[in-house]
Design a protein around this motif. Sequence first.
Motif, PDB file in Angstrom:
ATOM      1  N   LEU A  74      -6.976 -13.123   5.775  1.00 41.87           N
ATOM      2  CA  LEU A  74      -7.347 -11.889   5.980  1.00 41.87           C
ATOM      3  C   LEU A  74      -8.866 -11.618   7.033  1.00 41.87           C
ATOM      4  O   LEU A  74      -9.461 -12.739   6.206  1.00 41.87           O
ATOM      5  N   VAL A  75      -8.994 -10.809   7.659  1.00 39.89           N
ATOM      6  CA  VAL A  75      -9.697 -10.765   8.726  1.00 39.89           C
ATOM      7  C   VAL A  75     -10.936  -9.851   8.487  1.00 39.89           C
ATOM      8  O   VAL A  75     -10.132  -8.255   8.120  1.00 39.89           O
ATOM      9  N   GLY A  79     -13.666 -10.625  13.281  1.00 40.14           N
ATOM     10  CA  GLY A  79     -13.483 -11.681  13.059  1.00 40.14           C
ATOM     11  C   GLY A  79     -13.250 -12.320  11.525  1.00 40.14           C
ATOM     12  O   GLY A  79     -12.603 -13.550  11.868  1.00 40.14           O
ATOM     13  N   ARG A  80     -14.413 -12.874  11.276  1.00 42.68           N
ATOM     14  CA  ARG A  80     -14.560 -13.641  10.592  1.00 42.68           C
ATOM     15  C   ARG A  80     -13.726 -13.860   8.685  1.00 42.68           C
ATOM     16  O   ARG A  80     -13.294 -11.899   8.246  1.00 42.68           O
ATOM     17  N   PRO A  81     -13.173 -14.889   8.680  1.00 43.91           N
ATOM     18  CA  PRO A  81     -12.549 -14.814   7.596  1.00 43.91           C
ATOM     19  C   PRO A  81     -12.871 -14.163   6.329  1.00 43.91           C
ATOM     20  O   PRO A  81     -14.044 -13.829   6.104  1.00 43.91           O
ATOM     21  N   LYS A  82     -12.283 -13.455   5.054  1.00 48.46           N
ATOM     22  CA  LYS A  82     -11.831 -12.566   4.345  1.00 48.46           C
ATOM     23  C   LYS A  82     -11.686 -13.447   3.398  1.00 48.46           C
ATOM     24  O   LYS A  82     -12.184 -13.418   1.651  1.00 48.46           O
ATOM     25  N   LEU A  83     -10.386 -13.859   3.484  1.00 48.13           N
ATOM     26  CA  LEU A  83      -8.857 -14.223   2.666  1.00 48.13           C
ATOM     27  C   LEU A  83      -8.314 -14.947   2.938  1.00 48.13           C
ATOM     28  O   LEU A  83      -7.467 -14.783   4.269  1.00 48.13           O
ATOM     29  N   PRO A 352      -3.706   4.661   2.673  1.00 47.20           N
ATOM     30  CA  PRO A 352      -4.815   5.312   3.221  1.00 47.20           C
ATOM     31  C   PRO A 352      -6.232   5.660   2.973  1.00 47.20           C
ATOM     32  O   PRO A 352      -7.005   6.044   3.438  1.00 47.20           O
ATOM     33  N   SER A 353      -7.316   4.897   2.487  1.00 47.76           N
ATOM     34  CA  SER A 353      -8.846   4.667   2.046  1.00 47.76           C
ATOM     35  C   SER A 353      -8.540   3.126   1.952  1.00 47.76           C
ATOM     36  O   SER A 353      -8.209   2.293   1.917  1.00 47.76           O
ATOM     37  N   GLY A 354     -10.532   2.942   2.234  1.00 51.45           N
ATOM     38  CA  GLY A 354     -10.767   2.115   1.894  1.00 51.45           C
ATOM     39  C   GLY A 354     -10.862   1.100   0.660  1.00 51.45           C
ATOM     40  O   GLY A 354     -10.549  -0.249   0.551  1.00 51.45           O
ATOM     41  N   VAL A 357      -7.254  -0.781   0.135  1.00 51.23           N
ATOM     42  CA  VAL A 357      -7.740  -1.882   1.292  1.00 51.23           C
ATOM     43  C   VAL A 357      -8.406  -3.424  -0.392  1.00 51.23           C
ATOM     44  O   VAL A 357      -7.203  -3.868  -0.474  1.00 51.23           O
ATOM     45  N   TRP A 358      -9.232  -2.538  -0.453  1.00 47.85           N
ATOM     46  CA  TRP A 358     -10.229  -2.960  -1.677  1.00 47.85           C
ATOM     47  C   TRP A 358      -8.855  -3.329  -2.810  1.00 47.85           C
ATOM     48  O   TRP A 358      -8.459  -4.692  -3.011  1.00 47.85           O
ATOM     49  N   LEU A 359      -8.117  -2.772  -2.931  1.00 46.48           N
ATOM     50  CA  LEU A 359      -7.466  -2.856  -4.683  1.00 46.48           C
ATOM     51  C   LEU A 359      -6.341  -3.849  -3.645  1.00 46.48           C
ATOM     52  O   LEU A 359      -5.398  -4.645  -4.541  1.00 46.48           O
ATOM     53  N   ASN A 360      -5.734  -3.374  -2.248  1.00 44.27           N
ATOM     54  CA  ASN A 360      -4.453  -4.837  -1.708  1.00 44.27           C
ATOM     55  C   ASN A 360      -5.201  -6.172  -2.504  1.00 44.27           C
ATOM     56  O   ASN A 360      -4.417  -6.926  -2.510  1.00 44.27           O
ATOM     57  N   GLU A 361      -6.120  -6.328  -1.587  1.00 38.01           N
ATOM     58  CA  GLU A 361      -6.775  -6.917  -1.370  1.00 38.01           C
ATOM     59  C   GLU A 361      -6.972  -8.120  -3.214  1.00 38.01           C
ATOM     60  O   GLU A 361      -6.996  -9.414  -3.584  1.00 38.01           O
ATOM     61  N   VAL A 362      -6.846  -7.435  -3.998  1.00 38.00           N
ATOM     62  CA  VAL A 362      -7.185  -7.952  -4.939  1.00 38.00           C
ATOM     63  C   VAL A 362      -5.757  -8.122  -5.978  1.00 38.00           C
ATOM     64  O   VAL A 362      -5.990  -9.315  -6.299  1.00 38.00           O
TER      65      VAL A 362
END
Length: 385
Positions: A74-75, A79-83, A352-354, A357-362
């Motif tokens: 996940l970037v 383009g910087r890696p996030k996860l 639908p929102s930032g 996005v954060w909850l998906n990453e968690v």
Amino acid sequence: MKRTVIVGAGIAGLATALRLARDGWQPIVVERAPARRSGGYLVNLLGRGYDAAERLDLVPALAERALGLFTTVLVRADGRPKLTVPSVVAEAALGPRAMTVFRGDLEGVLYDAVRDRVEIRFGITVDAVDQDADRVAITLSDGTTEEADLLVGADGVHSATRTTLFGAGHRVDLPYVVAAFPLARPPEGVPASSATTFIGPGRTAALVNLGPGRSSAFATYRCADPDRELARGPVPALRAAFADLAGGVPEALRDLEADPAVAYFDRVSQVKVPQWSVGRAVLLGDAAWCVSLFAGHGAALALAGADRLGAALTRHGDDIRSALTQWEAGLRAEVTKRQALARRGMYQYAPPSGLHVWLNEVAIRAVTLPGIRGLVRRGIERQNR
């Protein structure tokens, strides 16, 4: 020998032709396109879809084209890696009886399996359908009429056969478009056997590097007017939707600009028809039940639907109407479940929102933990039963 006319030379149509030919039927496949299409996005065959591929003897040929497992990174927009999600996570989630292939490769394997035993006519459409208790007559665009025991409409989400049989209005368009296209060369900045995926509010863009001839791009985004996006064409529409992204996305779009025709670019839709058959005519695959990109399992359901249709027709012999009724009764609950899962997919592909996005990453970070990974796998196995 019973005869069937199958409309559509995609996964559902070719799988139905293969199964019925093996059961002693004489299928004729008619396809609107002038030639067989290729390309498309990645599809997972697992659960009943993998079982059907096995019964149709497709697994050995598909294994030669299988893409295998790859790491997903996940970037951020720059383009910087996030996860990083290692391939072992996908392996644990999908299980041993699963395979990932390009949609075009699946169609190619099916085509190779049927082309010497089934008549396939390209550049042909259905003009009219007339049926009685004993037969169905199909008038084709080349001026010929074919009489058959069964008509199968497997002509996809935009099915003309569905409109002919049941009228218009059964396609439910969602406020999203999707694009997928092969890359002329491996994407820049994406390690081999890896994919980079950007997920932001209302959109996803992914680049997959599986080497020359096996690399691809995928994108989807929410929009107010999908028809307007489609009218713009894939390159202008994708440039506008993802203009701020780096990490190989601009280069991928420059590749696409050289040959926009290779892109699959369409709205995201579902199909909901109260019944899938009338008399001796039946819909199958996306023409009957498109669950949408967000629900997944479209290819698997097409294979399973074709395989089960063949089994039902064999059990009921000459009583085709009873066969179609039993076949639908055994499959509709699974389709309904998959269509309901599309909402979850919308939150994954186009949150639908930032905050979403954060909850998906968690959730993704949790899945990488060994204990949670096992729970996810067992949950997926239950879904696929």
